[in-house]
Scaffold this motif. Sequence first.
Motif, short mmCIF file in Angstrom:
data_model
loop_
_atom_site.label_atom_id
_atom_site.label_comp_id
_atom_site.label_asym_id
_atom_site.label_seq_id
_atom_site.Cartn_x
_atom_site.Cartn_y
_atom_site.Cartn_z
N GLU A 212 50.22 -41.38 23.41
CA GLU A 212 50.52 -41.80 24.78
C GLU A 212 51.67 -42.79 24.82
O GLU A 212 52.52 -42.73 25.71
N MET A 213 51.72 -43.71 23.86
CA MET A 213 52.82 -44.66 23.80
C MET A 213 54.15 -43.94 23.55
O MET A 213 55.16 -44.23 24.20
N ALA A 214 54.15 -43.02 22.61
CA ALA A 214 55.39 -42.29 22.28
C ALA A 214 55.87 -41.47 23.48
O ALA A 214 57.07 -41.42 23.77
N VAL A 215 54.94 -40.84 24.19
CA VAL A 215 55.31 -40.03 25.35
C VAL A 215 55.84 -40.92 26.47
O VAL A 215 56.81 -40.56 27.16
N ALA A 216 55.21 -42.08 26.67
CA ALA A 216 55.68 -43.01 27.70
C ALA A 216 57.12 -43.45 27.43
O ALA A 216 57.95 -43.53 28.35
N ILE A 217 57.43 -43.71 26.18
CA ILE A 217 58.79 -44.11 25.81
C ILE A 217 59.74 -42.93 25.97
O ILE A 217 60.84 -43.07 26.52
N GLN B 100 59.88 -31.01 28.89
CA GLN B 100 60.50 -30.27 27.80
C GLN B 100 61.55 -31.12 27.08
O GLN B 100 61.66 -31.09 25.85
N LEU B 101 62.31 -31.88 27.84
CA LEU B 101 63.32 -32.75 27.25
C LEU B 101 62.67 -33.84 26.40
O LEU B 101 63.12 -34.15 25.30
N SER B 102 61.56 -34.39 26.90
CA SER B 102 60.84 -35.42 26.15
C SER B 102 60.22 -34.85 24.89
O SER B 102 60.17 -35.52 23.85
N SER B 103 59.75 -33.61 24.95
CA SER B 103 59.21 -32.95 23.76
C SER B 103 60.29 -32.79 22.70
O SER B 103 60.06 -33.04 21.50
N ALA B 104 61.49 -32.38 23.13
CA ALA B 104 62.60 -32.25 22.19
C ALA B 104 63.00 -33.61 21.62
O ALA B 104 63.33 -33.74 20.44
N PHE B 105 62.96 -34.64 22.46
CA PHE B 105 63.25 -36.01 22.02
C PHE B 105 62.27 -36.43 20.92
O PHE B 105 62.67 -36.97 19.88
N LEU B 106 60.98 -36.18 21.14
CA LEU B 106 59.96 -36.55 20.16
C LEU B 106 60.16 -35.80 18.84
O LEU B 106 59.87 -36.34 17.77
N ALA B 107 60.65 -34.56 18.94
CA ALA B 107 60.88 -33.77 17.72
C ALA B 107 62.02 -34.33 16.88
O ALA B 107 62.07 -34.13 15.67
N ARG B 108 62.95 -35.05 17.53
CA ARG B 108 64.14 -35.54 16.84
C ARG B 108 64.03 -36.99 16.40
O ARG B 108 64.86 -37.44 15.59
N LYS B 109 63.07 -37.73 16.93
CA LYS B 109 63.01 -39.17 16.67
C LYS B 109 61.81 -39.53 15.81
O LYS B 109 60.82 -38.80 15.74
N GLU B 110 61.92 -40.68 15.16
CA GLU B 110 60.83 -41.19 14.32
C GLU B 110 60.39 -42.54 14.85
O GLU B 110 61.21 -43.46 15.00
N PHE B 111 59.09 -42.67 15.15
CA PHE B 111 58.54 -43.90 15.69
C PHE B 111 57.86 -44.70 14.58
O PHE B 111 57.23 -44.14 13.69
N ALA B 112 58.01 -46.01 14.67
CA ALA B 112 57.34 -46.90 13.73
C ALA B 112 56.81 -48.11 14.49
O ALA B 112 57.50 -48.64 15.37
N GLY B 113 55.60 -48.51 14.18
CA GLY B 113 55.03 -49.71 14.78
C GLY B 113 55.26 -50.90 13.88
O GLY B 113 55.10 -50.81 12.66
N ALA B 114 55.65 -52.02 14.46
CA ALA B 114 55.88 -53.25 13.69
C ALA B 114 54.64 -54.12 13.72
O ALA B 114 53.83 -54.06 14.65
#
Length: 258
Positions: free
Chosen positions: A72-77, A50-64
Amino acid sequence: MMGWWQRWKDWHEGRARSRHDIPLPLWTAVMARYPFLQGLSPTESETLRQLSSAFLARKEFAGAQGLVVTDEMAVAIAAQACLPILYLDLALYDGFVGIVVHPDEVVARRHVTDHDGVVHEYDEWLSGEAMAGGPVMLSWPDVDEAGELATDGYNVVVHEFAHVIDMCNGEADGVPPQPSLTAQTHWIEVLDGALDDFCRRLDAGQPTLLDPYGAEGPQEFFAVATEAFFVNPHPFRQHHPDLHALFRDYFRQDPAER
């Protein structure tokens, strides 16, 4: 009015979190990849999800460099980033939004001015970096291999998010936010004592459990020690009992007992 606003905010965040709820099959697959997550109790695992789900809702991921960040990568992080704050508060990570994931280590050009005013330039290879206000940069191979690297006490995600916690009360100095001046004084005494002993061992050519990079200063020593506390906890407790007790009380959890 404030009560209405808080209810609306909670409702809005709940809707955002529901869109990022981590499906159980994906969560189970990620948990199985990292041995330091497998010792969590069912209740802790669900709390972390649940904490990781909230984290994903608040953050923005970008691939370089064309890297595509998969679910799966975002959840692992997210899971590894939230492990240190399992019993704390996600607000510790509110100071930034962006997470940039690179396909490999990154070369950063550094400029350092010495005491004589001479500027020295050099290249530094980075597997991760946390900057005040963000973003947090991570090398995906280091994240991907975190399970195998745990026996060395190495975890780039925990390391960089330890810096994020450290910077909540100013510049990174190895002293994360403390509940009181007494607690802060105790923290500094224990951490500085452990750092001095660590540096003496390095100077004497003796083997150390922690990465020698921790000798760069209290901020790096805190991050390096936090890695080992979470991913290589039994040797850490044996070699650094005072630090183990300090971290156990601060993070409100004891990975060595899992």
